[in-house]
Design a protein around this motif. Structure first.
Motif, PDB file in Angstrom:
ATOM      1  N   LEU A   1      -1.893 -10.294   8.049  1.00 42.78           N
ATOM      2  CA  LEU A   1      -0.791  -9.751   8.848  1.00 42.78           C
ATOM      3  C   LEU A   1      -0.461  -8.393   8.264  1.00 42.78           C
ATOM      4  CD1 LEU A   1       1.410 -10.078  11.038  1.00 42.78           C
ATOM      5  CD2 LEU A   1       2.869 -11.083   9.267  1.00 42.78           C
ATOM      6  N   TRP A   2      -0.593  -7.353   9.082  1.00 42.44           N
ATOM      7  CA  TRP A   2      -0.355  -5.982   8.614  1.00 42.44           C
ATOM      8  C   TRP A   2       1.028  -5.500   9.036  1.00 42.44           C
ATOM      9  CZ3 TRP A   2      -5.386  -3.004  10.393  1.00 42.44           C
ATOM     10  CH2 TRP A   2      -6.461  -3.440   9.604  1.00 42.44           C
ATOM     11  N   PHE A   3       1.738  -4.903   8.079  1.00 43.30           N
ATOM     12  CA  PHE A   3       2.943  -4.141   8.404  1.00 43.30           C
ATOM     13  C   PHE A   3       2.525  -2.677   8.446  1.00 43.30           C
ATOM     14  CE2 PHE A   3       6.751  -1.754   6.838  1.00 43.30           C
ATOM     15  CZ  PHE A   3       7.514  -1.909   7.974  1.00 43.30           C
ATOM     16  N   VAL A   4       2.545  -2.120   9.647  1.00 40.31           N
ATOM     17  CA  VAL A   4       2.094  -0.749   9.880  1.00 40.31           C
ATOM     18  C   VAL A   4       3.319   0.084  10.227  1.00 40.31           C
ATOM     19  CG1 VAL A   4       0.636   0.696  11.370  1.00 40.31           C
ATOM     20  CG2 VAL A   4      -0.120  -1.604  10.731  1.00 40.31           C
ATOM     21  N   ASP A   5       3.467   1.263   9.641  1.00 35.48           N
ATOM     22  CA  ASP A   5       4.689   2.038   9.889  1.00 35.48           C
ATOM     23  C   ASP A   5       4.473   3.514   9.586  1.00 35.48           C
ATOM     24  OD1 ASP A   5       7.284   2.760  10.411  1.00 35.48           O
ATOM     25  OD2 ASP A   5       8.104   1.911   8.559  1.00 35.48           O
ATOM     26  N   GLN A   6       4.248   4.282  10.638  1.00 39.88           N
ATOM     27  CA  GLN A   6       3.972   5.709  10.456  1.00 39.88           C
ATOM     28  C   GLN A   6       5.100   6.437   9.720  1.00 39.88           C
ATOM     29  OE1 GLN A   6       4.556   9.029  13.546  1.00 39.88           O
ATOM     30  NE2 GLN A   6       2.431   8.436  13.840  1.00 39.88           N
ATOM     31  N   ARG A   7       6.328   6.261  10.152  1.00 41.49           N
ATOM     32  CA  ARG A   7       7.422   7.090   9.609  1.00 41.49           C
ATOM     33  C   ARG A   7       8.122   6.469   8.412  1.00 41.49           C
ATOM     34  NH1 ARG A   7      11.025   8.919  14.553  1.00 41.49           N
ATOM     35  NH2 ARG A   7      12.029  10.145  12.932  1.00 41.49           N
ATOM     36  N   THR A   8       7.754   5.288   8.052  1.00 40.67           N
ATOM     37  CA  THR A   8       8.262   4.598   6.848  1.00 40.67           C
ATOM     38  C   THR A   8       9.786   4.429   6.809  1.00 40.67           C
ATOM     39  OG1 THR A   8       8.480   6.535   5.363  1.00 40.67           O
ATOM     40  CG2 THR A   8       6.306   5.509   5.515  1.00 40.67           C
ATOM     41  N   PHE A   9      10.406   4.312   7.985  1.00 44.93           N
ATOM     42  CA  PHE A   9      11.830   3.958   7.998  1.00 44.93           C
ATOM     43  C   PHE A   9      11.998   2.443   7.937  1.00 44.93           C
ATOM     44  CE2 PHE A   9      13.307   7.994  10.454  1.00 44.93           C
ATOM     45  CZ  PHE A   9      13.125   8.734   9.299  1.00 44.93           C
ATOM     46  N   GLY A  10      10.954   1.726   8.238  1.00 43.87           N
ATOM     47  CA  GLY A  10      11.016   0.271   8.196  1.00 43.87           C
ATOM     48  C   GLY A  10      10.793  -0.250   6.790  1.00 43.87           C
ATOM     49  N   TYR A  11      10.928  -1.563   6.626  1.00 43.38           N
ATOM     50  CA  TYR A  11      10.717  -2.148   5.304  1.00 43.38           C
ATOM     51  C   TYR A  11      10.483  -3.646   5.417  1.00 43.38           C
ATOM     52  CZ  TYR A  11      15.650  -3.377   5.934  1.00 43.38           C
ATOM     53  OH  TYR A  11      16.841  -3.873   6.429  1.00 43.38           O
ATOM     54  N   VAL A  12       9.922  -4.216   4.379  1.00 40.21           N
ATOM     55  CA  VAL A  12       9.838  -5.665   4.240  1.00 40.21           C
ATOM     56  C   VAL A  12      10.463  -6.014   2.902  1.00 40.21           C
ATOM     57  CG1 VAL A  12       7.712  -5.790   5.598  1.00 40.21           C
ATOM     58  CG2 VAL A  12       7.587  -5.696   3.113  1.00 40.21           C
TER      59      VAL A  12
ATOM     60  N   LEU B   1       0.818  -1.210   0.000  1.00 43.38           N
ATOM     61  CA  LEU B   1       0.000   0.000   0.000  1.00 43.38           C
ATOM     62  C   LEU B   1       0.854   1.262   0.000  1.00 43.38           C
ATOM     63  CD1 LEU B   1      -2.652  -1.179   2.631  1.00 43.38           C
ATOM     64  CD2 LEU B   1      -2.574  -1.581   0.166  1.00 43.38           C
ATOM     65  N   HIS B   2       2.158   1.110   0.254  1.00 41.64           N
ATOM     66  CA  HIS B   2       3.066   2.279   0.217  1.00 41.64           C
ATOM     67  C   HIS B   2       4.397   1.823  -0.367  1.00 41.64           C
ATOM     68  CE1 HIS B   2       5.407   5.756   1.237  1.00 41.64           C
ATOM     69  NE2 HIS B   2       4.396   6.331   1.859  1.00 41.64           N
ATOM     70  N   PRO B   3       4.834   2.451  -1.452  1.00 38.71           N
ATOM     71  CA  PRO B   3       6.035   1.965  -2.158  1.00 38.71           C
ATOM     72  C   PRO B   3       7.299   1.994  -1.300  1.00 38.71           C
ATOM     73  CG  PRO B   3       5.322   4.111  -3.008  1.00 38.71           C
ATOM     74  CD  PRO B   3       4.237   3.626  -2.111  1.00 38.71           C
ATOM     75  N   ARG B   4       7.375   2.927  -0.361  1.00 43.29           N
ATOM     76  CA  ARG B   4       8.603   3.003   0.448  1.00 43.29           C
ATOM     77  C   ARG B   4       8.817   1.754   1.289  1.00 43.29           C
ATOM     78  NH1 ARG B   4      12.276   6.615   2.131  1.00 43.29           N
ATOM     79  NH2 ARG B   4      12.104   6.100   4.329  1.00 43.29           N
ATOM     80  N   ALA B   5       7.738   1.058   1.609  1.00 41.96           N
ATOM     81  CA  ALA B   5       7.860  -0.139   2.441  1.00 41.96           C
ATOM     82  C   ALA B   5       8.629  -1.250   1.731  1.00 41.96           C
ATOM     83  CB  ALA B   5       6.476  -0.632   2.862  1.00 41.96           C
ATOM     84  N   VAL B   6       8.684  -1.201   0.402  1.00 41.50           N
ATOM     85  CA  VAL B   6       9.395  -2.241  -0.350  1.00 41.50           C
ATOM     86  C   VAL B   6      10.558  -1.643  -1.155  1.00 41.50           C
ATOM     87  CG1 VAL B   6       7.463  -3.841  -0.458  1.00 41.50           C
ATOM     88  CG2 VAL B   6       7.703  -2.089  -2.231  1.00 41.50           C
ATOM     89  N   ARG B   7      11.084  -0.498  -0.684  1.00 46.61           N
ATOM     90  CA  ARG B   7      12.116   0.191  -1.464  1.00 46.61           C
ATOM     91  C   ARG B   7      13.393  -0.622  -1.608  1.00 46.61           C
ATOM     92  NH1 ARG B   7      11.792   1.978   3.527  1.00 46.61           N
ATOM     93  NH2 ARG B   7      13.578   2.571   4.809  1.00 46.61           N
ATOM     94  N   HIS B   8      13.623  -1.596  -0.722  1.00 49.65           N
ATOM     95  CA  HIS B   8      14.836  -2.409  -0.834  1.00 49.65           C
ATOM     96  C   HIS B   8      14.615  -3.666  -1.653  1.00 49.65           C
ATOM     97  CE1 HIS B   8      17.038   0.219   1.771  1.00 49.65           C
ATOM     98  NE2 HIS B   8      16.228   0.030   2.787  1.00 49.65           N
TER      99      HIS B   8
END
Length: 324
Positions: A138-149, A29-36
Motif C-alpha cells: 500500500l503506497w502513500f503517494v503525495d506530491q506536495r507533502t502536506f499529507g501525513y501518516v 521514503l520521505h521524512p515529511r510524511a511522518v513529521r507528526h
DNA sequence: CATATCCCCTGCGGGC
DNA sequence: TGCCCGCAGGGGATAT
C-alpha cells in the motif's frame, strides 16, 4: 485536497483491499510524511510490523485504519490506528501481491495509462510504502507533502447522536479528537451545528470550512453548497436566518453525496481511488472553477474572488455579497 | 477563549 | 525557449 467524497472513495477501496493482511514493514521514503510521528520512521515501523488492519474509518477528511490486537492474550491496551491525512495531493494506491511493486511497474494503473504515464508523476512521489507479508503493498503517494501518516492511540469521543440510543462512544484518533462529525455521518446533530454556526461571529464560508464545526467540506463543495443555497460566502453567520443555514447544510450534504456516487471530483491524476481511477463529478460542478462561464440558473457569468488566500467562485446575480 | 493570518511544499500553465 | 508569477482540493502553528 481530496474532500469528503474523495476520501470516502479511498476508504471504501481500503475496505476492499487491505483488511486482515499482516504487515511485514513500513518503509518511510520521505521524512515529511511522518513529521507528526514523535518517534519518526522507526516508531511507525515498530507500531505496524506484524500487525493487520481490522477496519477503515473516516471522519470528514481524516482517514484511519484500526489495528487488530497484536496479541489476544495481551493485557488490555488502548486501541491504535494508522491515521492518514491526504493533505492537498495525497493518494493511497494498492499494489497487488502479483507485482513486485517496483517504481517502474505500477499495476495500480490501467495498462494503457501505464504506457502513457511518465515515470515522474505518481511513482516519483511515493512517500511511505507499507509492505504486506503476502507481497502486496500500500503506497502513500503525495506530491506536495502536506499529507501525513502516523500511528495513533484511539480515544472515545464525548459527542454522541441526538437521543443517544444504543450509544457507544465512537473511537477517534487522539490528534483528530477535535474534528466534528461530517454531514454523511448518520449520527450528526444538525440542529446543534446550526446553533454553533449562529454563535460564530465570522463569515459563512469560513465557518463551513472549519473542520471543528462540521467536517468534510473543502473549497470545492463549500462553493457548490453556497451556490445552491444562493448565499455569498462573506455573509455573516450570525445574520443568516437559521432556516437558510439548515438549507445550506442540506445542500452541502446533497452535493457531497452526489459527488461520492460519481466517484468524486478529479481534475487530474492527483485525485484517484486506491486503484488509480478518477471520478466524474467535475462535469457536475455549478460554481467551482467556472469563472467567466454562465451561471446554470440565470446565465450571469460566474465570478472568481480572492477569499482566505484561495479562489472562491459564485454567481454575482444569485449570490450578491452582503452590503456593509 | 475565538478568530485570523501565515506557512508548510511541488508542479503546472500563462504571460512576457 | 526559458524565467517568473500566480495558483492548486488543507490544516497546523502562531499571532492578535
Amino acid at each position: 485536497m481530496p474532500e469528503l467524497p474523495e476520501v470516502e472513495t479511498v476508504r471504501a477501496g481500503l475496505v476492499r483491499h487491505v483488511l486482515h493482511r499482516p504487515l511485514a514493514a513500513a518503509d518511510v521514503l520521505h521524512p515529511r510524511a511522518v513529521r507528526h510521528q514523535a518517534g519518526g520512521a522507526s516508531e511507525l515501523h515498530a507500531d505496524l510490523q506484524g500487525r493487520a488492519f481490522r477496519a477503515a474509518v473516516r471522519r470528514g477528511k481524516f482517514l484511519w485504519l484500526e489495528l487488530e490486537e497484536a496479541d489476544r492474550d495481551a493485557p488490555v491496551s488502548p486501541d491504535h490506528a494508522l491515521l492518514v491525512h491526504l493533505g492537498m495531493s495525497g493518494q493511497l494506491l494498492i499494489q497487488p501481491p502479483a507485482s513486485p511493486g517496483t517504481p517502474h511497474a505500477s499495476t495500480a494503473l490501467p495498462a494503457a495509462e501505464q504506457l502513457a504515464r511518465p515515470v515522474t508523476s505518481t511513482t516519483a512521489h511515493v512517500r511511505v510504502r507499507l509492505r504486506f507479508v503476502d507481497g502486496g503493498q500500500l503506497w502513500f503517494v503525495d506530491q506536495r507533502t502536506f499529507g501525513y501518516v502516523r500511528s495513533v492511540p484511539l480515544v472515545a469521543t464525548d459527542d454522541h447522536a441526538p437521543g443517544g440510543q444504543g450509544s457507544e462512544l465512537p473511537l477517534v484518533p487522539l490528534p483528530a479528537a477535535h474534528i466534528a462529525r461530517d454531514l454523511l455521518d448518520p449520527a450528526i446533530d444538525v440542529p446543534a451545528v446550526i446553533q454553533s454556526l449562529r454563535a460564530r461571529r465570522t463569515e459563512i464560508k469560513r465557518a463551513i470550512l472549519d473542520q471543528a464545526l462540521v467536517s468534510g467540506i473543502g473549497n470545492i463543495y463549500a462553493d457548490e453548497a453556497l451556490w445552491r443555497a444562493e448565499l455569498h460566502g462573506t455573509e455573516r453567520t450570525d445574520l443568516v436566518p437559521a432556516g437558510q443555514l439548515a438549507a445550506l447544510l442540506e445542500h452541502a450534504r446533497a452535493v457531497m453525496s452526489e459527488a461520492l456516487a460519481a466517484g468524486g471530483t478529479s481534475f487530474d491524476a492527483m485525485y484517484v481511488d486506491v486503484d488509480g481511477a478518477g471520478g466524474y463529478f467535475e462535469r457536475s460542478l455549478d460554481a467551482y472553477g467556472r469563472a467567466g462561464q454562465p451561471c446554470r440558473r440565470c446565465g450571469t457569468a460566474i465570478r472568481r474572488e480572492q477569499f482566505m488566500n484561495r479562489g472562491s467562485f459564485s454567481c454575482p446575480a444569485c449570490q450578491p455579497p452582503p452590503h456593509c
